[in-house]
Every structure is written in structure tokens, then in C-alpha cells.
Design a protein around this motif. Structure first.
Motif, PDB file in Angstrom:
ATOM      1  N   ASP A  65      -0.541  11.444  -1.555  1.00  0.00           N
ATOM      2  CA  ASP A  65      -1.943  10.986  -1.860  1.00  0.00           C
ATOM      3  C   ASP A  65      -3.107  11.687  -1.212  1.00  0.00           C
ATOM      4  O   ASP A  65      -4.349  11.259  -1.495  1.00  0.00           O
ATOM      5  CB  ASP A  65      -2.045   9.247  -1.444  1.00  0.00           C
ATOM      6  CG  ASP A  65      -1.985   9.210   0.270  1.00  0.00           C
ATOM      7  OD1 ASP A  65      -1.853  10.105   0.883  1.00  0.00           O
ATOM      8  OD2 ASP A  65      -1.821   8.069   0.470  1.00  0.00           O
ATOM      9  N   TRP A 138      -9.354  12.316  -0.178  1.00  0.00           N
ATOM     10  CA  TRP A 138      -8.465  10.926   0.278  1.00  0.00           C
ATOM     11  C   TRP A 138      -9.225   9.899   1.147  1.00  0.00           C
ATOM     12  O   TRP A 138      -9.247   8.727   1.028  1.00  0.00           O
ATOM     13  CB  TRP A 138      -7.181  11.459   0.937  1.00  0.00           C
ATOM     14  CG  TRP A 138      -6.380  10.144   1.661  1.00  0.00           C
ATOM     15  CD1 TRP A 138      -5.475   9.358   0.906  1.00  0.00           C
ATOM     16  CD2 TRP A 138      -6.657   9.708   3.052  1.00  0.00           C
ATOM     17  NE1 TRP A 138      -4.888   8.464   1.854  1.00  0.00           N
ATOM     18  CE2 TRP A 138      -5.761   8.570   2.921  1.00  0.00           C
ATOM     19  CE3 TRP A 138      -7.438  10.145   4.006  1.00  0.00           C
ATOM     20  CZ2 TRP A 138      -5.699   8.003   4.103  1.00  0.00           C
ATOM     21  CZ3 TRP A 138      -7.274   9.553   5.148  1.00  0.00           C
ATOM     22  CH2 TRP A 138      -6.803   8.272   5.468  1.00  0.00           C
ATOM     23  N   ASN A 142     -10.086   6.086   0.088  1.00  0.00           N
ATOM     24  CA  ASN A 142      -9.355   5.029   0.683  1.00  0.00           C
ATOM     25  C   ASN A 142      -9.908   4.441   1.714  1.00  0.00           C
ATOM     26  O   ASN A 142      -9.615   3.128   2.197  1.00  0.00           O
ATOM     27  CB  ASN A 142      -8.061   5.567   1.071  1.00  0.00           C
ATOM     28  CG  ASN A 142      -7.290   5.968  -0.098  1.00  0.00           C
ATOM     29  OD1 ASN A 142      -6.502   5.077  -0.726  1.00  0.00           O
ATOM     30  ND2 ASN A 142      -7.149   7.259  -0.460  1.00  0.00           N
ATOM     31  N   ASN A 218      -2.055   3.324   0.952  1.00  0.00           N
ATOM     32  CA  ASN A 218      -3.188   3.565   1.661  1.00  0.00           C
ATOM     33  C   ASN A 218      -4.127   2.776   0.579  1.00  0.00           C
ATOM     34  O   ASN A 218      -5.346   2.541   1.019  1.00  0.00           O
ATOM     35  CB  ASN A 218      -3.481   5.074   1.601  1.00  0.00           C
ATOM     36  CG  ASN A 218      -3.052   5.596   2.827  1.00  0.00           C
ATOM     37  OD1 ASN A 218      -3.532   4.940   3.989  1.00  0.00           O
ATOM     38  ND2 ASN A 218      -2.113   6.713   3.052  1.00  0.00           N
ATOM     39  N   ALA A 219      -3.998   2.334  -0.697  1.00  0.00           N
ATOM     40  CA  ALA A 219      -4.724   1.613  -1.475  1.00  0.00           C
ATOM     41  C   ALA A 219      -5.079   0.348  -0.886  1.00  0.00           C
ATOM     42  O   ALA A 219      -5.792  -0.334  -1.291  1.00  0.00           O
ATOM     43  CB  ALA A 219      -4.479   1.597  -2.913  1.00  0.00           C
ATOM     44  N   HIS A 222      -6.806  -0.485   3.784  1.00  0.00           N
ATOM     45  CA  HIS A 222      -8.278  -0.719   4.400  1.00  0.00           C
ATOM     46  C   HIS A 222      -8.574  -2.249   4.305  1.00  0.00           C
ATOM     47  O   HIS A 222      -8.954  -2.921   5.290  1.00  0.00           O
ATOM     48  CB  HIS A 222      -9.226   0.159   3.385  1.00  0.00           C
ATOM     49  CG  HIS A 222     -10.578   0.144   4.087  1.00  0.00           C
ATOM     50  ND1 HIS A 222     -11.388  -0.939   3.525  1.00  0.00           N
ATOM     51  CD2 HIS A 222     -11.580   0.825   4.690  1.00  0.00           C
ATOM     52  CE1 HIS A 222     -12.643  -0.870   4.013  1.00  0.00           C
ATOM     53  NE2 HIS A 222     -12.771   0.157   4.843  1.00  0.00           N
TER      54      HIS A 222
END
Ligand code: GLC
Length: 423
Positions: A65, A138, A142, A218-219, A222
Motif C-alpha cells: 500500500d 500513502w 491514509n 491502513n484504510a 486512522h
């Protein structure tokens, strides 16, 4: 001076495992992200090919990613906690699941500009540039889902300033219930009084467990994280790297990457204004969860000057450094010595670090604040002459703390001395 450079080069060689360099044997037995990029700058003075290899190795472990992890566990070593089994990121060569300050763009530009072997430099820059650009993309995708121009860190370790006072309040939101039992290793290698506390470690691990339970997607991380902090130093490093990558891309004829990188930098630098504090005369962190600035005058707000910030901001940061010089014997304390929680020996809560000095002094030099930039450089070399190549130092006494024969400290000494010889 030549003896210092020789000693520094010896340390770089001693910690060199062929394709990557450990920060120091024992305490940190793997490859760390921003350590490696800054180390390469020192290595380049005696072996350019080896310097390129250091960053090439790091980027070979980039995730699909685009993320570049903060630790690469090239081989087993049970002297460090948390090891690969705790991270459980499922990579063939295990890595951690979080990132670190994005200094690679700056580092490859600097290696390229200074290279004697131009052919190798062009080849390596062409190979590494798209990887670094993917990492930057990235970040914005993200870690800045709302498109503010600035990215958040989701774990204090990402900042590189692990136990800074900056995170104390936000960390109160991170629970400790459910943390699996663990044994720290850091306190076996270094004085526990100079390291983060047990309560902080429990929260560090709680966050790792949360991210692991989300399969390191990682999507999702956060929005799921109770800890989201916009660190001006971290963003300053990223934005400087975007800018440098733009210039490098131009030099290589890649106008598309150049334009995109320049746009990222411009947007971020404009957004940095929201982190400025007149009261402290520096930038501050923002707690993104609360949407408010964190009233904590740490060195993160000075590292921000590594980015091409407006001239009057750079002048104010230079003044701040000058002000702090009256309060300590060696620049630059990682926290304002007059602030209540300042602790001159505890890791990122007061001690001076040579890499930080390098970033601040480089930014100030670039902004034309030459006198203060030189002052930081001189103070840094005096500190090493007095106390050797430690991990960090008490800025009032110069006492060496943490690990010894430390790689990036050595690399920065070579850089500072080369700079002073150039004049
Ligand atoms: C500590 C530092 C971090 C560094 C690492 C290896 O965790 O806080 O910035 O990258 O050690 O030296």
C-alpha cells in the motif's frame, strides 16, 4: 576534528551488517527507518555505494500500500521488545506495522546532489524516487483522510520522539485494559530512569494490539485510533521531503512526480500555519481527536523549520533556539527547560539529540538563519567531544544517556564537521 570523524566512521562500520546498519548493538538490533536514512548521509562521506544500499534495503521492505515500516526485523533477536510475534504483520521478512518520519526524500536528494559517482546516483535516484513518492501518497491518503494537508501519527513511536510530553494528555484516552503481559527489554540495556515508564509502555502495546486486531489495514487504522496527533516536526520532515522529491524529480525529467510533490508541499506548508502559537513562538502539536492545539513547547515545533516555512516563522524559531541557549549548556533540548514536566535525562522529555540538531540547523541554514544554525552545529560537536557518541544527552550537564556507540549520532557528527569545513 579528524579523530572525531575517524571515530564516527568506526562506529558506522561497527554497526554495519552489510546491507543495513543497526542503531546500536543490543538495545536496537534491527533496521530502523529514519535512522537508516540519516545514517546514509554519514556513510556517503566514505562509501557512496554503501549509503545508497542502506536506503535501498529499507525501501525493499515497503508494503504494497506504500507504507514504509518503522522497523525491519531482518533476523531474529530476542533482545528487543516488541518483536515480530507481537506485531504479527504477516510479512515474509517481518516488519513493524507503523511508520516513522519520512526523511527518505530529503536523504536521497542530498545523496544525489553531493554524489561523486554521478552515474550510480542517477541510477539509484531513478529506482528509489517512485518508492518514496508512493510512501508520500500513502501518507496523504491514509493519514489525512479529510484532506487537510497535514498527516496524523497514530502511535507515539511513529513520531520518532517516543515519550514526548506532547502525547501525555492524548495518551490518557488510550486504555491499558486487555494488554497482554510482556517483559520489556530496553530497561535491561539502558538505565530505566532514562527510558519511558511502564504505564507508557502498556499504552504503546495497547495501540499495537488494536491495530493488529484490524489486520494492519491502513484504510481502517486512522479512524479507529483513539490517538491521532498532528505533529509539526513529523509534518515538517514530510513536507521538506515532498519539496526535495519535487526538485529531484525535475532533475531526472519526471515532471509529473515533480508537480504532484510540489502541490503536496505547498498545501501542507499553508496548513502548518494552523499549528503556529504566538504564545510559545513556535509550532505546536494538534490533537486531531479534540481538534485543538496541545499546549506543550517541545522540539517538534522547532523541527518543523526543516520544511520551507515562511521567513518570519524561521526567524521566530531561531529566536527560540537562542532563548533556550541561555537555559542549557548544550543545544537543543527536546523540551523547553522552563516547562513543568521537563526532565533532562528521560529520553524525549528534555534531552538533546544530534539528529534533531541536524534537522533544525539545516532548516535554519536554508532559511538564512546562518548564525543560529552554526551555533547549533558548534554546540553539537562540543557535546560529542565532551561525552562521546551516545544516543542522547542531558542538555544542562552534557551527561551521555541511553545507548552507546550510536550510529546516527556518529553520522551526524561527520555531517556537522564536513559542513563546518565547507564554511
Ligand atoms: C528510539 C527513538 C527513535 C529511533 C529508535 C532507534 O525508539 O525514539 O526515534 O528511531 O530509537 O534509534
Amino acid at each position: 576534528m579528524q579523530t572525531l570523524v575517524q571515530n564516527a566512521s568506526d562506529i558506522l562500520r561497527e554497526n554495519d551488517l552489510g546491507t543495513y546498519t543497526v542503531p546500536t548493538h543490543g538495545l536496537y538490533p534491527f533496521q530502523w527507518n529514519w535512522d537508516s536514512c540519516l545514517t546514509a548521509l554519514g556513510q556517503a562521506h566514505f562509501d557512496e555505494a554503501r549509503a545508497w544500499r542502506e536506503i535501498e534495503t529499507l525501501l525493499a521492505h515497503q508494503w504494497e500500500d506504500g507504507m514504509v515500516p518503522h522497523i525491519i526485523f531482518h533476523k531474529e533477536d530476542d533482545g528487543y521488545f516488541p518483536g515480530p510475534d507481537v506485531w504479527a504483520t504477516g510479512r515474509d521478512v517481518p516488519t513493524s506495522g507503523i511508520t516513522q518520519p519520512a526523511v527518505a526524500g530529503f536523504a536521497i536528494k542530498r545523496l544525489f546532489d553531493r554524489a561523486k559517482d554521478k552515474e550510480l546516483a542517477a541510477k539509484m535516484a531513478r529506482t528509489l524516487l517512485p518508492k518514496v513518492f508512493a510512501w508520500h501518497e500513502w501518507f496523504f491518503a491514509n493519514r489525512d483522510p479529510e484532506g487537510t494537508g497535514l498527516v496524523a501519527i497514530l502511535h507515539p513511536w511513529e513520531s520518532g520522539r517516543d515519550n514526548s510530553i506532547d502525547w501525555d494528555d492524548a495518551f490518557e484516552r488510550v486504555p491499558t485494559e486487555g494488554v497482554l503481559p510482556f517483559t520489556r527489554r530496553d530497561t535491561q540495556h539502558a538505565n530505566p530512569e532514562h527510558r519511558p515508564t511502564q504505564a507508557q509502555y502498556e499504552r504503546y502495546i495497547w495501540l499495537v494490539q488494536l491495530f493488529r486486531s484490524l489486520n494492519w489495514d491502513n484504510a481502517k487504522l486512522h479512524d479507529a485510533s483513539p490517538f491521532q496527533v498532528v505533529d509539526p516536526g513529523f509534518n515538517g520532515i514530510l513536507l521538506r521531503s515532498c519539496m526535495d522529491l519535487a526538485d529531484l524529480a525535475d532533475a531526472l525529467g519526471d515532471t509529473d512526480t515533480a508537480a504532484k510533490s510540489r502541490a503536496q508541499a505547498a498545501k501542507g506548508i499553508a496548513a502548518m500555519e494552523s499549528l503556529w502559537s504566538d504564545k510559545h513562538g513556535q509550532y505546536l502539536c494538534q490533537d486531531r481527536r479534540l481538534d485543538q492545539l496541545i499546549d506543550s513547547p517541545s522540539v517538534g515545533g522547532l523541527i518543523a523549520g526543516f520544511a520551507p516555512i515562511p521567513a518570519e516563522r524561521a526567524k521566530a524559531l531561531a529566536d527560540k533556539v537562542t532563548e533556550m541557549a541561555d537555559k542549557v549548556s548544550y543545544l537543543v533540548p527536546s523540551h523547553d527547560p522552563d516547562a513543568p514536566d521537563y526532565d533532562g535525562k528521560r529520553y524525549w522529555r528534555g534531552p538533546a539529540w544530534l539528529i534533531v540538531n541536524y534537522l533544525i540547523s539545516d532548516g535554519l541554514r536554508r532559511a538564512g538563519q546562518i548564525e543560529v544554525a552554526n551555533r547549533i552545529a558548534t554546540s553539537s560537536v562540543q557535546l560529542i567531544e565532551k561525552s562521546g557518541f551516545a544516543e542522547y544527552y542531558d542538555p544542562k550537564t552534557g551527561e551521555p544517556c541511553g545507548g552507546t556507540r550510536f550510529t546516527w549520532t556518529a553520522a551526524m557528527v561527520i555531517e556537522f564537521i564536513a559542513q563546518s569545513e565547507k564554511g
